[in-house]
Enzyme design. Structure first.
Site, mmCIF file in Angstrom:
data_model
loop_
_atom_site.group_PDB
_atom_site.id
_atom_site.type_symbol
_atom_site.label_atom_id
_atom_site.label_comp_id
_atom_site.label_asym_id
_atom_site.label_seq_id
_atom_site.Cartn_x
_atom_site.Cartn_y
_atom_site.Cartn_z
ATOM 1 N N SER A 213 56.281 55.816 71.237
ATOM 2 C CA SER A 213 57.010 54.949 72.160
ATOM 3 C C SER A 213 56.119 54.501 73.308
ATOM 4 O O SER A 213 55.033 55.038 73.520
ATOM 5 C CB SER A 213 58.213 55.696 72.727
ATOM 6 O OG SER A 213 57.760 56.676 73.650
ATOM 7 N N LYS A 214 56.633 53.519 74.058
ATOM 8 C CA LYS A 214 55.893 53.011 75.215
ATOM 9 C C LYS A 214 55.620 54.156 76.187
ATOM 10 O O LYS A 214 54.572 54.220 76.810
ATOM 11 C CB LYS A 214 56.700 51.902 75.881
ATOM 12 C CG LYS A 214 56.077 51.425 77.187
ATOM 13 C CD LYS A 214 56.701 50.149 77.683
ATOM 14 C CE LYS A 214 55.999 49.620 78.906
ATOM 15 N NZ LYS A 214 56.124 50.450 80.102
ATOM 16 N N ARG A 215 56.610 55.057 76.296
ATOM 17 C CA ARG A 215 56.445 56.174 77.228
ATOM 18 C C ARG A 215 55.247 57.063 76.890
ATOM 19 O O ARG A 215 54.556 57.560 77.769
ATOM 20 C CB ARG A 215 57.720 57.004 77.296
ATOM 21 C CG ARG A 215 58.369 56.765 78.632
ATOM 22 C CD ARG A 215 59.440 57.645 79.049
ATOM 23 N NE ARG A 215 60.376 57.946 77.988
ATOM 24 C CZ ARG A 215 60.908 59.147 77.876
ATOM 25 N NH1 ARG A 215 60.597 60.109 78.700
ATOM 26 N NH2 ARG A 215 61.778 59.380 76.913
ATOM 27 N N ASP B 275 52.285 55.270 78.203
ATOM 28 C CA ASP B 275 52.212 55.338 79.671
ATOM 29 C C ASP B 275 51.706 56.714 80.116
ATOM 30 O O ASP B 275 50.879 56.823 81.016
ATOM 31 C CB ASP B 275 53.592 55.079 80.290
ATOM 32 C CG ASP B 275 54.022 53.620 80.106
ATOM 33 O OD1 ASP B 275 53.143 52.798 79.748
ATOM 34 O OD2 ASP B 275 55.199 53.311 80.297
ATOM 35 N N GLU C 142 59.320 44.600 83.197
ATOM 36 C CA GLU C 142 58.518 45.825 83.214
ATOM 37 C C GLU C 142 57.256 45.553 82.389
ATOM 38 O O GLU C 142 57.304 45.479 81.165
ATOM 39 C CB GLU C 142 59.317 46.968 82.580
ATOM 40 C CG GLU C 142 58.707 48.320 82.820
ATOM 41 C CD GLU C 142 59.365 49.389 81.940
ATOM 42 O OE1 GLU C 142 58.680 50.350 81.604
ATOM 43 O OE2 GLU C 142 60.551 49.218 81.589
#
Ligand code: GLU
Length: 502
Positions: free
Chosen positions: A261-263, A266, A281
């Site tokens: 995931s994007k998380r 990040d 975002e």
């Protein structure tokens, strides 16, 4: 073999995840390997999730990756329109075919009513399913008399069209990657085909489009596998032969636990999107992080597919000739950010010094530095093996462009001795008298001088590097001084000696 026509059918709901890029890539490789056509279809029937800019982002991403679209919104083709919202009228006609056959029906139940039924079921510890068991008790054209439901339609009451899922029947089908599968329809509900806003749901829209666009193979993410029995049975209702299906495994987080995931990106500092996403975002992209598209594509290709050999570096043409859908695995592939960098490193090594110098010159200009290309070629040649990205060249070579502002205090403490200033001043006069300032010449003169005086090579070289670089890093010191030239070398010695002797 039949004419191969495949499609990549993303929904424009935000930036395209790298898992989506991989789906596009596998479709493209499969098409090109088999002399087929690669189609880009935009699936934007979900107006709620539509995001402005996403469609352009998808096209630009494919273009950057070198995935060439044969038929699509920009390219045109004989099977358009290629955007589902431009095909709205088509879907209703096909829903009507199913209604007339008795395989679909109008349902007038309000969202509030369905919500409360769901609530009641939940309280009783069950899940509410709109299916053959409850159909007759709800408000639809199966339970109502024809005069009653026609009147509702005439009055313009909101409705959806649902598929009339047969009860308790085994559906058999094959998936190229997963093999033979059997699912009982008892687990399936009466799926909505046309929503109350008149738009089709994904299920109806894609089947109609794939049929009309003569798609031969549907290669898509494994999240669609649970819906496949519905899709197979819809094909049957229409009397159409289904295409071949291949459901691709998930891209997993680096620890292998769940979908990437994007998380994750990040948290660990890597992008999960091909390009920078500039809206709302924002999100990092591989392109802006300095990846070569060839490296990015090579890395993605091997996340799920393997060539059956140890070979890892493949150009797009090599991927096309080697790719086979039979060698795509069933289980998810773990994404490895270090391996992604490794691929870029490999591709960077393949560049000539001239190519790299041109790329690095762009970077330098953006940072307000300038130099001639021949000098930059020599420079990138010195550090190439240590870098994975063009931007890393700067980290390895900034001191070539800037006189040190300060000196690494740890190094000063350890290596700047009582006699360093005197010895470096002696070394300075040797260099000052040299005409040829090549690395080989300066090295031989200085080595001879050290030997003649029985000086300590290590101590001198450390002090020398300290005044030239500001720290103990960088390539061979004589390569550095030859590159920056005599004037700059003498200037740095003077500055270092005066500042460090205080
Ligand atoms: N629009 C669907 C998605 O974005 C396409 C799935 C398919 O390829 O059929 O996941």
């Amino acid at each position: 073999m039949e004419q191969v026509r495949v499609r990549f059918a993303p929904s424009p709901t935000g930036p395209l995840h790298i898992g989506g890029v991989r789906t596009a890539l596998y479709n493209y490789l499969f098409a090109k390997k088999n002399g087929g056509t690669f189609i880009l279809r935009i699936e934007d029937t979900d107006q709620v999730r539509f995001v402005e800019g996403a469609e352009e982002y998808i096209m630009e991403s494919l273009e950057w990756c070198g995935i060439v679209v044969d038929e699509g919104i920009r390219e045109g083709g004989n099977y358009g329109p290629y955007r589902q919202s431009d095909r709205k009228a088509i879907y209703k006609q096909y829903a009507d075919i199913l209604i007339n056959k008795g395989d679909a029906y109008y349902a007038f139940d309000t969202p509030e009513k369905l919500e409360s039924l769901r609530g009641e079921s939940e309280k009783a510890g069950k899940t509410f399913v709109y299916n053959a068991e409850v159909r007759e008790k709800l408000i639809n054209s199966v339970s109502l008399k024809e005069t009653e439901w026609r009147e509702k339609l005439d009055k313009g009451e909101p409705y959806v069209i649902r598929y009339k899922m047969p009860f308790n029947e085994d559906i058999h089908f094959d998936d190229i990657i997963r093999g033979h599968i059997v699912v009982n329809t008892g687990t399936l509900d009466d799926k909505v085909l046309i929503k109350s806003d008149g738009m089709p749901t994904y299920h109806l829209a894609f089947i109609v489009d794939d049929h009309l666009m003569e798609i031969s193979h549907v290669i898509r993410g494994e999240e669609w596998l649970p819906s496949l029995p519905l899709h197979i049975i819809l094909y049957r209702s229409f009397g159409w032969d289904p295409p071949h299906f291949a459901h691709l495994p998930l891209l997993l987080k680096p620890d292998g636990k769940g979908k990437l995931s994007k998380r994750d990106g990040d948290k660990m500092g890597f992008p999960v999107f091909p390009l920078f996403w500039p809206y709302g975002e924002t999100a990092k992209g591989y392109r802006e992080d300095g990846y070569y598209p060839e490296a990015f594509i090579n890395m993605l290709a091997l996340l799920g597919w393997n060539p059956g050999t140890e070979h890892e570096i493949f150009s797009m043409d090599e991927l096309i000739s080697t790719f086979s859908i039979d060698r795509v695995g069933k289980s998810g592939s773990r994404f490895d950010p270090e391996k992604a960098k490794w691929f870029n490193h490999q591709y960077l090594q393949k560049k000539t010094n001239n190519q790299l110098a041109l790329e690095f010159r762009e970077f330098l200009r953006a940072h307000g530095y300038q130099d001639d290309i021949v000098k930059l070629e020599a420079l990138v040649g010195l550090v190439k093996e240590r870098v994975s990205f063009v931007k890393d060249i700067w980290e390895q070579t900034d001191f070539f462009f800037k006189t040190p502002e300060s000196y690494d205090q740890e190094v000063v403490k350890k290596h700047w001795k009582e006699d360093s200033a005197v010895i470096l001043t002696e070394l300075r006069s040797l260099l000052e008298n040299m005409v040829d300032f090549s690395a080989a010449d300066t090295e031989s003169v200085i080595k001879a001088w050290i030997e003649k005086n029985s000086y300590n090579t290590g101590a001198i070289m450390n002090a020398f590097r300290l005044v030239i670089v500001g720290a103990l890093r960088g390539p061979h010191i004589f390569d550095i001084i030859s590159w920056i030239g005599k004037d700059e070398t003498l200037k740095r010695i003077d500055k270092g000696v005066s500042l460090l002797s205080k």
